[in-house]
Design a protein around this motif. Structure first.
Motif, mmCIF file in Angstrom:
data_model
loop_
_atom_site.group_PDB
_atom_site.id
_atom_site.type_symbol
_atom_site.label_atom_id
_atom_site.label_comp_id
_atom_site.label_asym_id
_atom_site.label_seq_id
_atom_site.Cartn_x
_atom_site.Cartn_y
_atom_site.Cartn_z
ATOM 1 N N LYS A 40 42.177 43.697 29.427
ATOM 2 C CA LYS A 40 41.922 43.090 28.125
ATOM 3 C C LYS A 40 42.994 42.048 27.836
ATOM 4 O O LYS A 40 44.116 42.129 28.328
ATOM 5 N N LEU A 41 42.636 41.077 27.011
ATOM 6 C CA LEU A 41 43.642 40.139 26.526
ATOM 7 C C LEU A 41 43.862 40.363 25.037
ATOM 8 O O LEU A 41 42.968 40.821 24.323
ATOM 9 N N SER A 42 45.050 40.063 24.582
ATOM 10 C CA SER A 42 45.390 40.266 23.175
ATOM 11 C C SER A 42 44.907 39.082 22.344
ATOM 12 O O SER A 42 45.165 37.927 22.687
ATOM 13 N N ARG A 43 44.212 39.372 21.260
ATOM 14 C CA ARG A 43 43.789 38.330 20.326
ATOM 15 C C ARG A 43 44.721 38.239 19.123
ATOM 16 O O ARG A 43 44.563 37.352 18.291
ATOM 17 N N ASP A 44 45.678 39.148 19.054
ATOM 18 C CA ASP A 44 46.668 39.112 17.973
ATOM 19 C C ASP A 44 47.888 38.323 18.445
ATOM 20 O O ASP A 44 48.957 38.870 18.707
ATOM 21 N N VAL A 45 47.699 37.022 18.555
ATOM 22 C CA VAL A 45 48.727 36.157 19.135
ATOM 23 C C VAL A 45 50.046 36.248 18.378
ATOM 24 O O VAL A 45 51.125 36.256 18.979
ATOM 25 N N VAL A 46 49.974 36.341 17.069
ATOM 26 C CA VAL A 46 51.194 36.320 16.252
ATOM 27 C C VAL A 46 52.032 37.581 16.419
ATOM 28 O O VAL A 46 53.193 37.611 16.032
ATOM 29 N N LYS A 47 51.463 38.632 17.014
ATOM 30 C CA LYS A 47 52.205 39.884 17.178
ATOM 31 C C LYS A 47 53.130 39.871 18.394
ATOM 32 O O LYS A 47 53.902 40.812 18.596
ATOM 33 N N ALA A 48 53.049 38.837 19.228
ATOM 34 C CA ALA A 48 53.942 38.726 20.388
ATOM 35 C C ALA A 48 55.274 38.155 19.918
ATOM 36 O O ALA A 48 55.621 36.999 20.170
ATOM 37 N N LEU A 49 56.041 38.975 19.230
ATOM 38 C CA LEU A 49 57.245 38.522 18.530
ATOM 39 C C LEU A 49 58.508 38.681 19.381
ATOM 40 O O LEU A 49 58.567 39.538 20.268
ATOM 41 N N PRO A 50 59.527 37.867 19.122
ATOM 42 C CA PRO A 50 60.807 38.026 19.811
ATOM 43 C C PRO A 50 61.339 39.451 19.647
ATOM 44 O O PRO A 50 61.247 40.040 18.567
ATOM 45 N N GLY A 51 61.873 39.979 20.736
ATOM 46 C CA GLY A 51 62.384 41.350 20.726
ATOM 47 C C GLY A 51 61.394 42.368 21.219
ATOM 48 O O GLY A 51 61.752 43.533 21.441
ATOM 49 N N THR A 52 60.125 41.960 21.412
ATOM 50 C CA THR A 52 59.086 42.878 21.879
ATOM 51 C C THR A 52 59.192 43.064 23.388
ATOM 52 O O THR A 52 59.327 42.101 24.137
ATOM 53 N N TRP A 53 59.096 44.322 23.841
ATOM 54 C CA TRP A 53 59.104 44.598 25.273
ATOM 55 C C TRP A 53 57.810 44.092 25.906
ATOM 56 O O TRP A 53 56.744 44.105 25.295
ATOM 57 N N CYS A 54 57.919 43.646 27.153
ATOM 58 C CA CYS A 54 56.766 43.146 27.889
ATOM 59 C C CYS A 54 57.022 43.328 29.374
ATOM 60 O O CYS A 54 58.128 43.671 29.791
ATOM 61 N N PHE A 55 56.001 43.107 30.193
ATOM 62 C CA PHE A 55 56.236 43.141 31.641
ATOM 63 C C PHE A 55 55.370 42.105 32.333
ATOM 64 O O PHE A 55 54.253 41.816 31.914
ATOM 65 N N ALA A 56 55.942 41.518 33.374
ATOM 66 C CA ALA A 56 55.287 40.452 34.128
ATOM 67 C C ALA A 56 54.855 40.973 35.491
ATOM 68 O O ALA A 56 55.593 41.713 36.150
ATOM 69 N N LEU A 57 53.672 40.570 35.917
ATOM 70 C CA LEU A 57 53.180 40.893 37.256
ATOM 71 C C LEU A 57 52.827 39.602 37.974
ATOM 72 O O LEU A 57 52.470 38.602 37.342
ATOM 73 N N GLY A 58 52.908 39.621 39.285
ATOM 74 C CA GLY A 58 52.551 38.443 40.059
ATOM 75 C C GLY A 58 52.781 38.673 41.536
ATOM 76 O O GLY A 58 53.178 39.766 41.961
ATOM 77 N N HIS A 59 52.525 37.626 42.304
ATOM 78 C CA HIS A 59 52.690 37.686 43.756
ATOM 79 C C HIS A 59 53.655 36.586 44.203
ATOM 80 O O HIS A 59 53.246 35.604 44.826
ATOM 81 N N PRO A 60 54.957 36.722 43.880
ATOM 82 C CA PRO A 60 55.920 35.695 44.296
ATOM 83 C C PRO A 60 55.959 35.572 45.816
ATOM 84 O O PRO A 60 56.000 36.573 46.529
ATOM 85 N N GLY A 61 55.906 34.324 46.293
ATOM 86 C CA GLY A 61 55.917 34.104 47.732
ATOM 87 C C GLY A 61 54.580 34.347 48.397
ATOM 88 O O GLY A 61 54.459 34.212 49.612
#
Length: 327
Positions: free
Chosen positions: A128-149
């Motif tokens: 799912k994607l978040s539609r509450d854009v304004v809730k992504a506030l500074p100080g909020t924990w998050c995590f990034a995923l990807g395939h570096p390299g």
């Protein structure tokens, strides 16, 4: 070229491991152990749910990342990954299977883009994607995923945990360490919702930028129909008719002026550096976009620009946005 800026591997030394999760030392020193353990538990639980939707993207001679967000196989990625509509790409799934995809539309002003998997009948793993854009506030924990390299089946998807540092109208800044190949990959909140797509990767750990969900939601129909958005703030507020971006010197520069637009009528040209709007210095593309969108059609604004070594003042009368962006 898929990766705007590469991050040096030496910056990985700035991280420590906490029960298998990569977390910045600054956050370790500030956060109580109870909070860290809670974050760890949440991320470990969410990882098994979201990782099947995170993909590697092979396009031309480069590699990047993306995330599937519906059962029909729609992928969110970065515009500098897709580059243009109609390109065929190879998408590598979590299990290593390679499938075909096609780039759809993109927003060049914010670095948002869509890719569509070509196998229509399959029900794809998705998040799912978040539609509450304004809730992504500074100080909020998050995590990034990807395939570096690039995709590595033995290693799998790479996880980075951090916090949001800054929120703008179209982007998020975090301290999640990113590397070449992460571009287009997802940034998640602790609900397992996509809140950003990796965009600009810098050497300093706290300068990593992600496109927020705002541009995707704002230009969803345009990008789904393979249109290219070249104007900041499509869909709301006053209309200027100029595409802008931050140049190598860190200044807001005009990339393109649309035919017949208020910007063209006022004499704005590609290459102009926007220094101020009225008396307010212009420090970022997002700030400038917000200031224009905050004014209604018909308002007249004063832009102070630098054209070569000469300073100029241009008065621009904002218009209503065209119903369809042909650019």
């Amino acid at each position: 070229m898929l990766h705007r800026v590469f991050i040096s591997c030496r910056y990985l030394a700035a991280f420590v491991l906490v029960a298998g999760l990569s977390v910045g030392r600054a956050e370790i020193s500030r956060a109580p152990l109870k909070e860290l353990m809670s974050v760890q538990s949440d991320v470990q639980s969410l990882l098994t749910q979201v990782r099947p939707a995170v993909v590697a993207i092979r396009i031309s001679d480069g590699t990047a990342s993306g995330v599937i967000i519906n059962a029909e196989g729609l992928i969110l990625t970065a515009a500098h990954v897709a580059e243009k509509p109609g390109r065929e790409v190879r998408v590598v799934l979590d299990d290593g299977k390679v499938v075909k995809g096609t780039t759809l539309g993109l927003d060049k002003t914010t670095d948002a883009a869509f890719i569509q998997l070509q196998e229509k009948e399959k029900v794809w793993p998705h998040v799912k994607l978040s539609r509450d854009v304004v809730k992504a506030l500074p100080g909020t924990w998050c995590f990034a995923l990807g395939h570096p390299g690039g995709f590595d089946k033995e290693r799998g998807v790479v996880l980075r945990v951090g916090k949001i540092i800054r929120q703008t109208a179209n982007s998020l800044q975090t301290d999640c360490v990113l590397m070449g190949g992460d571009s287009g990959g997802p940034l998640f909140n602790l609900k397992g919702e996509v809140i950003g797509i990796h965009s600009q990767i810098w050497e300093e750990r706290d300068h990593n930028m992600h496109v927020s969900m705002a541009p995707f939601l704002r230009s969803w129909d345009e990008m789904k129909s393979s249109q290219v958005v070249r104007v900041w703030g499509t869909g709301s507020g006053g209309y200027l008719g100029a595409a802008i971006d931050v140049n190598a010197a860190g200044k807001v520069e005009v990339l393109e002026v649309l035919e017949g637009s208020p910007a063209q009528k006022a004499g704005l040209i590609a290459g102009d550096v926007v220094e101020a709007l009225e008396t307010q210095p212009v420090n970022s593309a997002a700030q400038f976009s917000n200031a224009v969108r905050a004014r209604p059609a018909g308002d007249e604004i004063m832009l102070k620009v630098l054209r070569g070594a000469a300073a100029r003042e241009l008065r621009v009368k904002l218009a209503s946005r065209p119903k369809e962006d042909e650019g």
